[in-house]
Design an enzyme around this catalytic site. Structure first.
Site, PDB file in Angstrom:
ATOM      1  N   PRO A   2     -48.461  82.842 115.093  1.00 33.05           N
ATOM      2  CG  PRO A   2     -50.256  81.373 115.017  1.00 33.05           C
ATOM      3  CD  PRO A   2     -49.259  81.978 115.947  1.00 33.05           C
ATOM      4  CD  GLU A   3     -46.042  88.572 112.922  1.00 32.54           C
ATOM      5  OE1 GLU A   3     -46.546  89.628 112.496  1.00 32.54           O
ATOM      6  OE2 GLU A   3     -44.878  88.503 113.334  1.00 32.54           O
ATOM      7  CG  HIS A  91     -49.845  69.941 122.642  1.00 33.56           C
ATOM      8  ND1 HIS A  91     -49.808  70.269 123.987  1.00 33.56           N
ATOM      9  CD2 HIS A  91     -48.637  69.389 122.362  1.00 33.56           C
ATOM     10  CE1 HIS A  91     -48.620  69.942 124.484  1.00 33.56           C
ATOM     11  NE2 HIS A  91     -47.897  69.409 123.531  1.00 33.56           N
ATOM     12  NE  ARG A 109     -45.191  79.158 124.303  1.00 36.11           N
ATOM     13  CZ  ARG A 109     -44.377  80.187 124.120  1.00 36.11           C
ATOM     14  NH1 ARG A 109     -43.870  80.411 122.931  1.00 36.11           N
ATOM     15  NH2 ARG A 109     -44.072  80.981 125.109  1.00 36.11           N
ATOM     16  NE  ARG A 151     -50.721 105.167 119.455  1.00 36.01           N
ATOM     17  CZ  ARG A 151     -52.008 105.380 119.235  1.00 36.01           C
ATOM     18  NH1 ARG A 151     -52.391 106.328 118.409  1.00 36.01           N
ATOM     19  NH2 ARG A 151     -52.927 104.652 119.862  1.00 36.01           N
TER      20      ARG A 151
END
Ligand code: ZN
Length: 270
Positions: A2-3, A91, A109, A151
């Site tokens: 999920p973003e 789950h 997971r 960076r």
């Protein structure tokens, strides 16, 4: 995984039915997530009212009477609001019961997290060092330029670093860089001013587009037994290795960058 848009849609989806309601019970069937789920939650959550749900990066922050329940969906987690009494499947690790509704965490997971924090956000180790929210007022071309100036890593890795900006994962990093016409492997500190400005705009717009696409899937997101998929969008580059660029027709290329697959167009991106 999920973003940010999926997490924000989840936030909106559970805030509606649950905000202002009191917790009656908490059942932890399997507390073995990324970090152990505190066993005390089963006893300490009941009686507390959910005041508000905030989001910081990909962390959901459920504000309760005596502190904050921090939830992260990890690689495969999802939260759904169900009527009470729906039998848990394999789950479905945690249930929090609010009156006649159950908030259920599923995480096959088990890279997700559910943690308790009773101080200011800035004192929690997971929240203390987070950069600006990409859709918030603190994220601008100027702020991004400042964060990138020293960076030397690839720009794609820089924008996926939560100290630079939070919640930009692999999909939206690839898509934002395509839309800003910047090669993902370009050294972050070598971007020009106009490139940084375009990138800041496109990170925001890419996430806004995903949120808009996700709004229509809210019902499925919350009420089916299936995993929430990614929003059905037509990506420009993500996952399109070898296919024709939607803008110029050149075959999309992929390479590994920081152990993640990265997709780009050699003609459109410089
Ligand atoms: Zn192209």
């Amino acid at each position: 995984m999920p973003e940010l848009p999926e997490v924000e849609i989840t936030r909106r989806g559970i805030a509606g039915p649950l905000t202002g309601r009191r917790i009656d019970a908490c059942t932890i069937r399997n507390g073995g997530l990324r970090w152990p789920v505190p066993a005390h939650l089963a006893g300490s959550l009941p009686g507390q009212t959910l005041r508000e749900i905030d989001r910081r990066g990909k962390y959901l922050l459920l504000r309760l009477d005596h502190g904050t329940l921090i939830i992260h969906l990890g690689m495969s987690g999802s939260l759904r609001v169900l009527p009470n009494g729906v039998p848990p499947e394999k789950h479905d690790h945690i249930d929090i019961v609010f009156g006649d509704a159950t908030l259920r965490l599923r995480d096959p997971r088990r890279f997700g997290a559910m943690l308790w924090h009773d101080g200011p956000d800035a004192r929690h180790p997971l929240l203390a060092h987070l950069g600006p929210e990409p859709l918030g007022a603190d994220f601008s071309a100027g702020a991004l330029a400042g964060a990138l100036a020293h960076r030397r890593c690839a720009i794609k890795l820089a924008i996926m670093d939560s100290a630079v900006v939070v919640g930009v994962g692999n999909i939206y990093a690839s898509e934002s860089l395509f839309r800003a016409r910047i090669r993902p492997g370009k050294a972050a500190h070598r971007l020009t001013g106009p490139q940084v400005a375009r990138l800041a705009d496109e990170i925001r717009q890419t996430l806004r587009d995903a949120l808009a696409a996700g709004g229509s899937t809210l019902r499925d997101f919350l009420h089916t037994d299936g995993q929430p998929g990614y929003f059905q969008q037509s990506y420009f580059v993500y996952g399109r290795d070898g296919e024709a660029c939607r803008v110029c027709g050149t075959a999309i290329r992929s390479r590994r960058l920081g152990s993640r697959s990265t997709f780009f167009c050699t003609t459109c991106q410089r």
